[in-house]
Design a protein around this motif. Structure first.
Motif, PDB file in Angstrom:
ATOM      1  N   HIS A   8       0.834  -1.211   0.000  1.00 22.32           N
ATOM      2  CA  HIS A   8       0.000   0.000   0.000  1.00 22.32           C
ATOM      3  C   HIS A   8       0.867   1.258   0.000  1.00 22.32           C
ATOM      4  N   LEU A   9       1.988   1.205   0.713  1.00 20.36           N
ATOM      5  CA  LEU A   9       2.871   2.369   0.758  1.00 20.36           C
ATOM      6  C   LEU A   9       3.565   2.567  -0.588  1.00 20.36           C
ATOM      7  N   GLY A 127      10.620 -10.226  15.366  1.00 20.82           N
ATOM      8  CA  GLY A 127      10.143 -10.699  14.074  1.00 20.82           C
ATOM      9  C   GLY A 127      10.448  -9.722  12.957  1.00 20.82           C
ATOM     10  N   ASP A 128       9.655  -9.778  11.908  1.00 24.39           N
ATOM     11  CA  ASP A 128       9.857  -8.926  10.740  1.00 24.39           C
ATOM     12  C   ASP A 128       9.524  -7.474  11.065  1.00 24.39           C
ATOM     13  N   LEU A 129      10.124  -6.569  10.291  1.00 27.15           N
ATOM     14  CA  LEU A 129       9.880  -5.132  10.452  1.00 27.15           C
ATOM     15  C   LEU A 129       9.326  -4.593   9.140  1.00 27.15           C
ATOM     16  N   GLN A 130       8.164  -3.973   9.205  1.00 25.33           N
ATOM     17  CA  GLN A 130       7.514  -3.455   7.997  1.00 25.33           C
ATOM     18  C   GLN A 130       7.130  -1.992   8.190  1.00 25.33           C
ATOM     19  N   VAL A 131       7.384  -1.191   7.170  1.00 24.82           N
ATOM     20  CA  VAL A 131       6.911   0.191   7.153  1.00 24.82           C
ATOM     21  C   VAL A 131       5.526   0.163   6.523  1.00 24.82           C
ATOM     22  N   ARG A 132       4.516   0.554   7.286  1.00 29.80           N
ATOM     23  CA  ARG A 132       3.126   0.408   6.823  1.00 29.80           C
ATOM     24  C   ARG A 132       2.226   1.429   7.504  1.00 29.80           C
ATOM     25  N   GLY A 153      -3.811   4.808  10.284  1.00 29.07           N
ATOM     26  CA  GLY A 153      -3.443   5.417   9.014  1.00 29.07           C
ATOM     27  C   GLY A 153      -2.110   6.134   9.026  1.00 29.07           C
ATOM     28  N   GLU A 154      -1.531   6.327  10.209  1.00 30.78           N
ATOM     29  CA  GLU A 154      -0.212   6.947  10.317  1.00 30.78           C
ATOM     30  C   GLU A 154       0.837   5.941   9.837  1.00 30.78           C
ATOM     31  N   VAL A 155       1.893   6.396   9.194  1.00 34.34           N
ATOM     32  CA  VAL A 155       2.935   5.484   8.739  1.00 34.34           C
ATOM     33  C   VAL A 155       3.884   5.174   9.896  1.00 34.34           C
ATOM     34  N   LEU A 225      16.396  -0.835  -2.236  1.00 33.73           N
ATOM     35  CA  LEU A 225      15.179  -1.568  -2.552  1.00 33.73           C
ATOM     36  C   LEU A 225      14.363  -0.851  -3.621  1.00 33.73           C
ATOM     37  N   THR A 226      13.504  -1.621  -4.287  1.00 33.52           N
ATOM     38  CA  THR A 226      12.611  -1.074  -5.309  1.00 33.52           C
ATOM     39  C   THR A 226      11.223  -1.683  -5.127  1.00 33.52           C
ATOM     40  N   ARG A 227      10.279  -1.160  -5.862  1.00 32.70           N
ATOM     41  CA  ARG A 227       8.919  -1.691  -5.771  1.00 32.70           C
ATOM     42  C   ARG A 227       8.860  -3.137  -6.240  1.00 32.70           C
ATOM     43  N   SER A 228       9.695  -3.504  -7.205  1.00 32.20           N
ATOM     44  CA  SER A 228       9.706  -4.877  -7.711  1.00 32.20           C
ATOM     45  C   SER A 228      10.567  -5.800  -6.855  1.00 32.20           C
TER      46      SER A 228
END
Length: 234
Positions: A8-9, A127-132, A153-155, A225-228
């Motif tokens: 989504h980000l 565990g895993d770390l995600q920016v979301r 809704g805050e990142v 990193l990239t979107r793909s």
């Protein structure tokens, strides 16, 4: 564990360019003192500021983050990305305080490139770390030890235990995973949104990798990193 930004980000900010590094063997007393490297990066920032003749708000790197914050409903002059806050302090005081050798170097690199750089103690991430986007039930620990709840809704930088390790994206890190005297393993994350970010992020990532090799004799792993290819495996 792995680090990534949520789909989504990426959808909302396709221009995002993250640089990530992982290193072990970090101590508060590096093999080679960091002072000279810090001052070299400060000098680069000072030269750019002198050549530009203006404030940090005119830099394309900072303008891009201001637009991003505004699009998320945040007043850019109230909530600034970490790089802008550092640049403002550096412009007014001509230096930054000593915190920890690695933080001092990463802050100096952030000044030199006008790009936010966060450093996380991996021993304090579960565990895993995600920016979301936040759900609203995450727990964020301030540097004073207080607990906050990010707005839905805050990142945030969220781990699998529901802890937020940064609020408002690049605005404020958590005290929980901040680098300490006993920190040994770190994840360094730099993020940019401006047009020339891909080339500058590659350069910044290499500068940080050299810092880790030179001062700690570490063997860092890094990636842009990239979107793909959005995932970094630790």
């Amino acid at each position: 564990m792995h680090f990534e930004h949520s789909p989504h980000l990426w959808q909302d900010f396709p221009q995002l360019v993250p640089g990530v590094l992982h290193a072990k063997g970090i101590t508060a007393r590096p093999a080679v003192p960091v002072d000279a490297s810090v001052r070299e990066l400060w000098a680069r920032a000072a030269a750019r500021n002198a050549a530009g003749g203006g404030t940090e708000s005119g830099l394309p790197q900072i303008q891009a983050w201001r637009r991003a914050f505004a699009s998320m409903g945040l007043k850019p002059t109230q909530y600034r990305c970490a790089a802008e806050s550092l640049l403002r302090r550096f412009r007014k005081e001509g230096s930054l305080p000593d915190i920890h050798p690695l933080i001092d170097l990463c802050n100096a690199a952030s000044l030199a490139y006008a790009i936010p750089v966060g450093v996380f103690d991996l021993a304090r991430i579960e565990g895993d770390l995600q920016v979301r986007y936040a759900l609203g039930d995450e727990r964020y620990e301030t540097f004073a030890g207080d607990e906050e709840r990010p707005e839905p809704g805050e990142v945030v930088f969220a781990d699998e235990a529901g802890r937020a390790h940064a609020r408002r994206w690049t605005n404020r890190q958590s005290g929980r995973s901040a680098v300490r005297e006993d920190t040994e393993e770190v994840l360094i994350v730099a993020e940019a949104l401006h047009e020339t970010a891909p080339g500058e992020m590659a350069e910044l990532t290499e500068v940080l990798a050299n810092v880790l090799r030179t001062h700690w004799e570490a063997v860092p792993r890094s990636a842009v990193l990239t979107r793909s290819a959005p995932r970094f495996e630790v």
